[in-house]
Design a protein around this motif. Structure first.
Motif, short mmCIF file in Angstrom:
data_model
loop_
_atom_site.label_atom_id
_atom_site.label_comp_id
_atom_site.label_asym_id
_atom_site.label_seq_id
_atom_site.Cartn_x
_atom_site.Cartn_y
_atom_site.Cartn_z
N THR A 62 -2.99 2.03 -23.97
CA THR A 62 -3.74 3.09 -23.29
C THR A 62 -2.87 3.85 -22.30
O THR A 62 -2.97 5.08 -22.20
CB THR A 62 -5.01 2.55 -22.62
OG1 THR A 62 -4.67 1.47 -21.74
CG2 THR A 62 -6.01 2.06 -23.65
N ASN A 64 0.38 4.30 -22.51
CA ASN A 64 1.27 5.17 -23.29
C ASN A 64 0.54 6.39 -23.82
O ASN A 64 1.11 7.49 -23.84
CB ASN A 64 1.90 4.38 -24.44
CG ASN A 64 2.99 3.46 -23.96
OD1 ASN A 64 3.44 3.52 -22.81
ND2 ASN A 64 3.43 2.56 -24.83
N ALA A 65 -0.73 6.23 -24.23
CA ALA A 65 -1.50 7.37 -24.71
C ALA A 65 -1.69 8.39 -23.59
O ALA A 65 -1.62 9.61 -23.82
CB ALA A 65 -2.85 6.91 -25.25
N GLY A 69 0.97 10.80 -24.76
CA GLY A 69 0.19 11.36 -25.86
C GLY A 69 -0.85 12.38 -25.46
O GLY A 69 -1.65 12.80 -26.29
N ILE A 72 -6.23 9.67 -24.11
CA ILE A 72 -6.86 8.84 -25.13
C ILE A 72 -7.91 9.67 -25.86
O ILE A 72 -8.81 10.22 -25.24
CB ILE A 72 -7.53 7.61 -24.48
CG1 ILE A 72 -6.48 6.76 -23.74
CG2 ILE A 72 -8.27 6.78 -25.52
CD1 ILE A 72 -7.07 5.71 -22.81
N VAL A 88 -5.77 2.61 -30.44
CA VAL A 88 -5.80 3.69 -29.46
C VAL A 88 -5.24 4.95 -30.13
O VAL A 88 -4.16 4.91 -30.71
CB VAL A 88 -4.98 3.34 -28.20
CG1 VAL A 88 -4.99 4.50 -27.21
CG2 VAL A 88 -5.51 2.07 -27.55
N SER A 89 -6.01 6.03 -30.04
CA SER A 89 -5.57 7.31 -30.60
C SER A 89 -5.23 8.26 -29.47
O SER A 89 -5.81 8.17 -28.38
CB SER A 89 -6.68 7.92 -31.46
OG SER A 89 -7.03 7.05 -32.51
N ASP A 90 -4.28 9.16 -29.76
CA ASP A 90 -3.94 10.21 -28.80
C ASP A 90 -3.58 11.48 -29.56
O ASP A 90 -3.58 11.48 -30.79
CB ASP A 90 -2.81 9.76 -27.85
CG ASP A 90 -1.48 9.50 -28.53
OD1 ASP A 90 -1.08 10.29 -29.42
OD2 ASP A 90 -0.82 8.51 -28.17
N GLY A 134 -2.08 14.21 -34.09
CA GLY A 134 -2.11 13.02 -33.25
C GLY A 134 -1.88 11.77 -34.08
O GLY A 134 -1.54 11.83 -35.26
N ARG A 136 -2.83 7.23 -34.39
CA ARG A 136 -3.64 6.07 -34.03
C ARG A 136 -2.72 4.87 -34.14
O ARG A 136 -2.10 4.63 -35.18
CB ARG A 136 -4.80 5.93 -35.00
CG ARG A 136 -5.62 4.71 -34.79
CD ARG A 136 -6.71 4.66 -35.89
NE ARG A 136 -7.81 3.87 -35.45
CZ ARG A 136 -8.81 4.29 -34.68
NH1 ARG A 136 -8.81 5.53 -34.25
NH2 ARG A 136 -9.77 3.49 -34.33
#
Length: 147
Positions: A62, A64-65, A69, A72, A88-90, A134, A136
């Protein structure tokens, strides 16, 4: 049986959809709650040290996102018989890389330790591009150190 806590899509939820975590602490609380419930209701082995690993991986993904990124954009926690999958997606298409702890001039770099921690603690790590851009990142962490 797999139990899922999804926060980016209401389809197929066992619980009402919640807003995305906007801080690593929110994500850790969600993971801790979902894992504790699963361990209590399904008699899944839950080693406290292994849970600490899952929470650290959650923090790193999270963070790093947020830092790299653009924030989140999706967050999922899946618990099955002996593992926790944290996704976790960004909004960034850039894939995480491991950088040397010192730069080309021999100076210590700030940061850069999160991705190696994730790779060390997770049994499996995958990075997938998303259809609208993006990525994931999914890390699978054992709940029992014996596995």
């Amino acid at each position: 049986m797999r139990e899922t806590q999804r926060t980016d899509s209401p389809a197929g939820l066992r619980e009402p959809c919640r807003s995305l975590p906007y801080r690593p602490a929110d994500a850790r609380r969600t993971v801790q709650r979902v894992v504790a419930e699963r361990c209590r209701t399904r008699a899944v082995p839950c080693d406290d040290d292994a849970l600490d690993d899952v929470l650290l991986v959650t923090s790193e993904l999270t963070t790093n996102a947020i830092l790299h990124g653009g924030g989140i954009t999706g967050f999922d926690v899946d618990v099955d018989s002996g593992t926790v999958s944290v996704s976790v997606s960004d909004g960034s298409d850039e894939i995480p890389v491991v950088e040397a702890p010192v730069d080309e001039r021999g100076r210590n770099r700030l940061g850069g330790r999160g991705w190696p921690i994730v790779c060390l603690l997770a049994r499996d790590v995958s990075v997938a591009g998303l259809p609208r851009g993006g990525k994931r990142i999914t890390a699978v962490v054992p709940l029992d150190w014996e596995r």
